[in-house]
Each structure stands twice: as structure tokens, then as C-alpha cells.
Design a protein around this motif. Structure first.
Motif, PDB file in Angstrom:
ATOM      1  N   ASN A   1       0.849  -1.194   0.000  1.00 27.12           N
ATOM      2  CA  ASN A   1       0.000   0.000   0.000  1.00 27.12           C
ATOM      3  C   ASN A   1       0.882   1.242   0.000  1.00 27.12           C
ATOM      4  N   PRO A   2       1.113   1.850  -1.154  1.00 22.92           N
ATOM      5  CA  PRO A   2       1.985   3.038  -1.216  1.00 22.92           C
ATOM      6  C   PRO A   2       1.445   4.222  -0.427  1.00 22.92           C
ATOM      7  N   ASP A   3       0.147   4.188  -0.069  1.00 12.85           N
ATOM      8  CA  ASP A   3      -0.451   5.284   0.682  1.00 12.85           C
ATOM      9  C   ASP A   3      -0.606   4.964   2.169  1.00 12.85           C
ATOM     10  N   ALA A   4       0.009   3.879   2.630  1.00 12.42           N
ATOM     11  CA  ALA A   4      -0.093   3.502   4.044  1.00 12.42           C
ATOM     12  C   ALA A   4       0.446   4.625   4.931  1.00 12.42           C
ATOM     13  N   LYS A   5      -0.159   4.795   6.081  1.00 13.89           N
ATOM     14  CA  LYS A   5       0.228   5.863   7.005  1.00 13.89           C
ATOM     15  C   LYS A   5       1.213   5.382   8.066  1.00 13.89           C
ATOM     16  N   PHE A   6       1.816   4.239   7.842  1.00 13.27           N
ATOM     17  CA  PHE A   6       2.894   3.755   8.699  1.00 13.27           C
ATOM     18  C   PHE A   6       3.760   2.823   7.867  1.00 13.27           C
ATOM     19  N   GLU A   7       4.971   2.568   8.353  1.00 12.44           N
ATOM     20  CA  GLU A   7       5.918   1.719   7.638  1.00 12.44           C
ATOM     21  C   GLU A   7       6.029   0.364   8.335  1.00 12.44           C
ATOM     22  N   THR A   8       6.165  -0.677   7.525  1.00 11.38           N
ATOM     23  CA  THR A   8       6.367  -2.036   8.045  1.00 11.38           C
ATOM     24  C   THR A   8       7.641  -2.599   7.419  1.00 11.38           C
ATOM     25  N   PRO A   9       8.810  -2.174   7.889  1.00 11.40           N
ATOM     26  CA  PRO A   9      10.065  -2.523   7.200  1.00 11.40           C
ATOM     27  C   PRO A   9      10.364  -4.021   7.149  1.00 11.40           C
ATOM     28  N   ASN A  10       9.952  -4.767   8.161  1.00  8.21           N
ATOM     29  CA  ASN A  10      10.265  -6.197   8.156  1.00  8.21           C
ATOM     30  C   ASN A  10       9.313  -6.986   7.264  1.00  8.21           C
ATOM     31  N   MET A  11       8.046  -6.618   7.256  1.00  7.51           N
ATOM     32  CA  MET A  11       7.117  -7.212   6.290  1.00  7.51           C
ATOM     33  C   MET A  11       7.560  -6.846   4.870  1.00  7.51           C
ATOM     34  N   ASP A  12       8.001  -5.602   4.709  1.00  9.50           N
ATOM     35  CA  ASP A  12       8.484  -5.157   3.397  1.00  9.50           C
ATOM     36  C   ASP A  12       9.725  -5.938   2.975  1.00  9.50           C
TER      37      ASP A  12
ATOM     38  N   ASP B   1       1.324   7.254  11.552  1.00  8.10           N
ATOM     39  CA  ASP B   1       0.302   8.303  11.488  1.00  8.10           C
ATOM     40  C   ASP B   1      -1.087   7.696  11.334  1.00  8.10           C
ATOM     41  N   ALA B   2      -1.334   6.597  12.054  1.00  6.52           N
ATOM     42  CA  ALA B   2      -2.658   5.963  11.995  1.00  6.52           C
ATOM     43  C   ALA B   2      -3.136   5.561  13.385  1.00  6.52           C
ATOM     44  N   GLY B   3      -2.733   6.339  14.401  1.00  5.60           N
ATOM     45  CA  GLY B   3      -3.219   6.108  15.746  1.00  5.60           C
ATOM     46  C   GLY B   3      -2.712   4.805  16.350  1.00  5.60           C
ATOM     47  N   ALA B   4      -3.441   4.324  17.366  1.00  8.61           N
ATOM     48  CA  ALA B   4      -3.027   3.134  18.099  1.00  8.61           C
ATOM     49  C   ALA B   4      -2.973   1.901  17.202  1.00  8.61           C
ATOM     50  N   TYR B   5      -3.872   1.831  16.231  1.00  4.12           N
ATOM     51  CA  TYR B   5      -3.870   0.670  15.328  1.00  4.12           C
ATOM     52  C   TYR B   5      -2.555   0.606  14.545  1.00  4.12           C
TER      53      TYR B   5
ATOM     54  N   THR C   1     -13.098   1.772   8.837  1.00  3.88           N
ATOM     55  CA  THR C   1     -13.831   2.943   8.352  1.00  3.88           C
ATOM     56  C   THR C   1     -13.418   4.203   9.095  1.00  3.88           C
ATOM     57  N   GLN C   2     -13.249   4.086  10.424  1.00  3.42           N
ATOM     58  CA  GLN C   2     -12.847   5.243  11.219  1.00  3.42           C
ATOM     59  C   GLN C   2     -11.411   5.648  10.920  1.00  3.42           C
ATOM     60  N   ARG C   3     -10.543   4.670  10.689  1.00  4.12           N
ATOM     61  CA  ARG C   3      -9.149   4.982  10.346  1.00  4.12           C
ATOM     62  C   ARG C   3      -9.052   5.726   9.033  1.00  4.12           C
ATOM     63  N   LEU C   4      -9.875   5.296   8.084  1.00  2.00           N
ATOM     64  CA  LEU C   4      -9.871   5.957   6.781  1.00  2.00           C
ATOM     65  C   LEU C   4     -10.317   7.408   6.932  1.00  2.00           C
ATOM     66  N   LYS C   5     -11.305   7.620   7.775  1.00  2.00           N
ATOM     67  CA  LYS C   5     -11.824   8.973   8.006  1.00  2.00           C
ATOM     68  C   LYS C   5     -10.835   9.836   8.782  1.00  2.00           C
ATOM     69  N   ASP C   6     -10.265   9.282   9.847  1.00  2.00           N
ATOM     70  CA  ASP C   6      -9.424  10.084  10.748  1.00  2.00           C
ATOM     71  C   ASP C   6      -8.007  10.286  10.238  1.00  2.00           C
ATOM     72  N   PHE C   7      -7.450   9.265   9.571  1.00  2.00           N
ATOM     73  CA  PHE C   7      -6.034   9.313   9.214  1.00  2.00           C
ATOM     74  C   PHE C   7      -5.759   9.179   7.717  1.00  2.00           C
ATOM     75  N   GLY C   8      -6.786   8.824   6.943  1.00  2.00           N
ATOM     76  CA  GLY C   8      -6.562   8.593   5.528  1.00  2.00           C
ATOM     77  C   GLY C   8      -5.839   7.287   5.252  1.00  2.00           C
ATOM     78  N   HIS C   9      -5.876   6.370   6.226  1.00  2.00           N
ATOM     79  CA  HIS C   9      -5.238   5.066   6.036  1.00  2.00           C
ATOM     80  C   HIS C   9      -6.307   4.029   5.703  1.00  2.00           C
ATOM     81  N   ASP C  10      -6.111   3.348   4.578  1.00  2.00           N
ATOM     82  CA  ASP C  10      -7.080   2.359   4.114  1.00  2.00           C
ATOM     83  C   ASP C  10      -6.537   0.964   4.355  1.00  2.00           C
ATOM     84  N   SER C  11      -6.971   0.331   5.453  1.00  2.00           N
ATOM     85  CA  SER C  11      -6.508  -1.017   5.776  1.00  2.00           C
ATOM     86  C   SER C  11      -6.906  -2.033   4.718  1.00  2.00           C
TER      87      SER C  11
END
Length: 518
Positions: A44-55, A283-287, A329-339
Motif C-alpha cells: 500500500n503506497p499510501d499507508a500511514k505507517f511503515e512495516t520494514p520487516n514485512m516489506d 500516522d494511523a493512531g493506536a492501530y 472505516t474510522q481509520r480511513l476517516k481520521d487518518f486517511g489510512h485504508d486497511s
């Protein structure tokens, strides 16, 4: 010349298979919980956090961008991952189990663990089971000095450390083998989570099982918990134990007796409870913090493999049991992160967001041309047949009935592999879908009519084209009926489903089912 080239390619593949069988890799299956396709930054190029080990797994392995779980909730998808069989073939057609239940995997059913054990592997599981266990006594009359039955040690695993189910189902303790290290003799339930829209499982706990007046509770009924259990310790404890167990197998692995580890984490499923050192990250809160913590522990596993000198010949599968919980849905609204990663809906849905999940395989010594993407359909049921082929093992007719080996994709960058139609299911409306190539048909159910999507041009399933392609609807419906009634989707003798015709098959009559089954 054409046939000569085909022969050369086929011989090359057979040679690769032979090398894989002689190498016999260690195998680790890392399984996250409710992690959506969009919760990996490499996907997800638009993810609001990085997952370097999954990457890193993606960069050094193969991304299966059309990889699926067999269901959109955890108990059935875990059953399918371990058995290579669609979950609705069992007596349980929908929903999830509690912590205490008859195990969904019946005695004698082949699993990933039995496959590896029969082929000389050490087999271990660390993490969340959620397929049913038989605890001693009843909630009101326990004897924790007695062993737990009908659990991972009875399904092919030599070692087990973990929790019985999702944390909201109770009977929570740090179980090792057949016993709780500290028995669950106190009581609690969901408490308000100040950092997320869900709950926590944490002290203070109560010594009596009566109705609680604790104002922090979101539910007043009780469940059993050990006094030393805290929800946010799961990831650390699971990773510590996994590394400890693997550490005891390194010498054997180097001497020809490899290991298989099933590592199902409890994250990012509720309760979303990242440790304080991860607060403020992403940049996607506690999640987002919780996914980052999960990624950190995956990195710990990869570092262990490297420092132990077994990294090259260890095959790591990383995937999730289903799509993201409705908080997307709330994450998408609050942070612009689409899980969901742009897919439609999430957990419990028959649409792609419910069961198209992160699906990555890394194996430095075995995968040819790492860094590739495979765009065609694969399913978690396929792991059993894939590993069997890599080991040179044969599955009997009554094992892995829906498991199709994608070993050629790992060993040959030019593999011409096309899976037979894939069947998915949801646990909300109890709808079934069949995907063949780019076509996906969702079968009618109740008042809902058939839906047909061309996933090549409509990945988000926005336009139902069933009315303009009635012949495709009819063709896929016929194939679906055969796959269901014959008890298998692989080549081999027909096998019985664990029940006869069931009420969710609303598009097919019992007579049609019986005729196809016989």
C-alpha cells in the motif's frame, strides 16, 4: 522446437523440485489476525505507517497479490490454513468457536503439522489457536492439574505455547503444552480502552465469578483469566517463546532434521494494545502503532534466523487470517489510512476486502528471482499441497481436498500456473463466491441476487455485470455446484462433506446436490 523448449522447461522445474526436496527447508508460517491488505507498506503506497520487516519479506521473496484466506473470520480460515480443506465442508458452516469447544479439526485429519512430523520435522506452535480445546471440568468446577485435550498437541504439533482463542473469549492464561503455567482462576471481561475504540483485558481481576460493578467494564459477565495475564504481553511472549523453541532446534536443523513453526500472532485484532514504546509511531493512531509493533517482532524472528546461521534455508510464509476489522472505516476517516488497500469491505464480508490478504513467501535458498509479484489466485489452503510437493510427499485422497500446490511459482519465474476456481465464503450473510481467473461470481442468497465482477478491471467490485454476462454466471454456478458436492476441488476420488446438503446453498436444490454428490 516448441516441444523441445517445453521439455527443457519441464526438466528444469523437476530439477528445481529435486533440489528443494534434498534441501528440506525449515518452515515458519507467521499468521497475523485481522490485518488487511493495505496494512503492509510494501502493498500500500499510501499507508500511514511503515512495516520494514514485512516489506523485507516482500523484497526478498514473492508477493502473492491475489492471495486469499478461505473465509472472512478466523476460526474457519485457520482450519483451512492447517488442513488444506474449505471450512464449510465441516459440520460448522459459519461463525467462530469460543475458547472452549470441540476442536474443529477432527482426529485423523491431516494438517500442516502432521505432514511435517511424518517427514521428520520438529513441529511447534506458538500463539493463538482458536480451533477449540477441551478444558478440564466446567467453568464452575475446574481442575487445572489435569491436562487439556483435543488441542494442538493432538493435531501434529510436538510443542505448544499460547492462548486458546481471541482474547475476548476468555480462559486466558499462558498455556504451555497441556497446562497453564499459572491457571486462570480469577475473573474479568472487557474493559474500556482509552487509546482505541475497543477494549482491554488487564488487571485488576476479581476473585469471585459474580456480576461485576466495575465501571471500567464494557460487559458485566465474567470469563476466566490467570492473575498474571495481560493482553499487551502477547506479542512479546509469543516471539520470545518462538525464538526459544527454534533455538533448541538449530543444531538439528543444521544436521538434517529441520523444524516447522506455526506462529499465529493475536495482532492487530482487538484489543489494540501496543506497548508504550510504540506509542506515537506512524500516522494511523493506536492501530498503526500495533501493526508497527507486530512488524518489530517479525524482525526479531528474521534476526534470529540470520544470527543462527539458518536464514538461507528457512522458508517463511507471512499472511493474515482475514481482512480488517470494521474500525477500518474510522481509520480511513481520521487518518486517511485504508486497511483494505482499496478493496471492498473488510472482515466478515464475501467481497475482496474480507479475504484478499497479505500473502508473502520468502526463501533465500529456494525462490528464484526474489522480489517478484504473482498476480494470479492462490489460497491459504494451498500451503499443504505446496509443502508436500517440496518435500516429495504424497497426500492421500482424504487430505488437502482443496489444496493446490503453487511450488512451481516459487521455483520457476516462468511458471505457467493457474489455480482451479477458488471458493470463498463470508460469515455475515453466509454467502459463497467462486473466482476463476479474473471473474468472480457471488452466488445468490435470500433476497440478494447473483453478483459478477471482472476483477481485472474492477478490483474494488463496484460494478455488477451479471446481467450482461448470463452465460458466465451459468458457467461458474455449474462449476461451483460440482466443487461443493464432490467434496473436493483437487484431482482425486470424490470425498464426502461432513454433512449432506445444507440450507445456505440456496441457489442449488437438494436433488441437484445429491445427484452431483453421487
Amino acid at each position: 522446437m516448441k516441444y523441445l523448449l517445453l521439455a527443457v522447461c519441464f526438466c528444469s522445474f523437476l530439477s528445481a523440485v529435486a533440489r528443494a526436496q534434498s534441501a528440506r527447508p525449515n518452515v515458519i508460517v507467521i499468521f497475523t489476525d485481522d490485518q488487511g491488505y493495505g496494512d503492509v507498506s510494501a502493498l500500500n503506497p499510501d499507508a500511514k505507517f511503515e512495516t520494514p520487516n514485512m516489506d523485507r519479506l516482500a523484497r526478498e521473496g514473492i508477493i502473492f497479490s491475489n492471495g486469499h484466506s478461505a473465509d472472512s473470520v478466523c476460526t474457519p480460515s485457520r482450519y483451512s490454513l492447517l488442513t488444506g480443506r474449505y471450512p464449510w465442508r465441516t459440520t460448522r458452516k459459519q461463525g467462530v468457536l469460543g475458547a472452549e469447544a470441540k476442536c474443529m479439526i477432527v482426529d485423523g485429519r491431516a494438517t500442516l503439522a502432521t505432514l511435517f512430523k511424518e517427514n521428520g520435522y520438529h513441529t511447534g506452535m506458538v500463539g493463538k489457536w482458536h480451533l477449540g480445546m477441551d478444558f478440564p471440568g466446567t467453568e464452575k468446577d475446574r481442575d487445572w492439574s489435569k491436562p487439556i485435550q483435543d488441542m494442538p498437541l493432538d493435531k501434529g504439533f510436538d510443542y505448544f505455547y499460547g492462548v486458546p482463542a481471541s482474547l475476548n473469549y476468555g480462559v486466558l492464561a499462558w498455556f504451555e503444552g497441556r497446562y497453564a503455567k499459572v491457571p486462570p482462576t480469577v475473573y474479568t471481561n472487557k474493559k474500556k480502552n482509552p487509546r482505541h475504540m475497543d477494549y482491554r483485558i488487564m488487571p485488576p481481576y476479581e476473585t469471585e465469578p459474580g456480576i461485576s460493578n466495575d465501571p471500567t467494564r464494557t460487559v458485566k459477565r465474567n470469563f476466566e483469566v490467570a492473575p498474571d495475564f495481560i493482553d499487551n504481553q502477547c506479542l512479546t511472549r509469543f516471539t520470545d517463546k518462538a525464538i526459544e523453541w527454534m533455538g533448541g532446534k538449530v543444531a538439528d536443523a543444521k544436521d538434517g532434521k529441520p523444524f516447522f513453526l506455526y506462529l499465529p500472532f493475536t495482532s492487530p485484532h482487538y484489543p489494540v494494545c501496543p506497548l508504550p514504546e510504540f506509542h506515537g509511531k506512524g500516522d494511523a493512531g493506536a492501530y498503526g502503532e500495533f501493526v508497527i509493533e507486530t512488524d518489530y517482532h517479525i524482525g526479531r524472528v528474521l534476526e534470529f534466523l540470520k544470527t543462527s546461521g539458518i536464514d538461507e534455508n528457512t522458508l517463511v510464509v507471512f499472511s493474515s487470517d482475514n481482512g480488517p476489522e470494521k474500525s477500518w472505516t474510522q481509520r480511513l476517516k481520521d487518518f486517511g489510512h485504508d486497511s483494505r488497500g482499496g478493496l471492498r469491505e473488510g472482515k466478515r464480508s464475501v467481497y475482496e476486502g474480507g479475504q484478499r490478504v497479505p500473502f508473502i513467501v520468502r526463501w533465500p535458498a529456494g525462490i528464484k528471482q526474489p522480489g517478484r509479484r504473482w498476480e494470479k489466485v492462490v489460497c491459504q489452503t494451498d500451503l499443504l499441497a505446496t509443502f508436500a510437493e517440496l518435500l516429495g510427499a504424497n497426500l492421500p485422497d482424504n487430505a488437502g481436498e482443496d489444496s493446490h500446490s503453487f511450488a512451481p511459482v516459487l521455483l520457476d519465474p516462468n511458471a505457467d500456473y493457474q489455480r482451479v476456481p477458488f471458493v470463498s465464503h463470508d460469515s455475515s450473510d453466509f454467502r459463497y463466491a467462486i473466482t476463476e481467473g479474473n471473474w468472480k461470481l457471488i452466488l445468490p442468497s435470500g433476497r440478494k441476487s447473483a453478483e459478477l465482477y471482472d476483477l481485472a478491471s474492477d478490483r474494488a467490485e463496484t460494478t455488477n455485470v451479471a446481467s450482461s454476462h448470463p452465460e458466465k454466471v451459468q458457467e461458474l454456478t455449474k462449476k461451483m455446484n460440482v466443487l461443493i458436492a464432490s467434496g473436493r476441488s483437487t484431482i482425486g476420488a470424490a470425498q464426502p462433506n461432513d454433512t449432506g446438503y445444507w440450507k445456505d446453498l440456496t441457489w442449488m436444490t437438494q436433488q441437484e446436490y445429491d445427484e452431483l454428490a453421487n
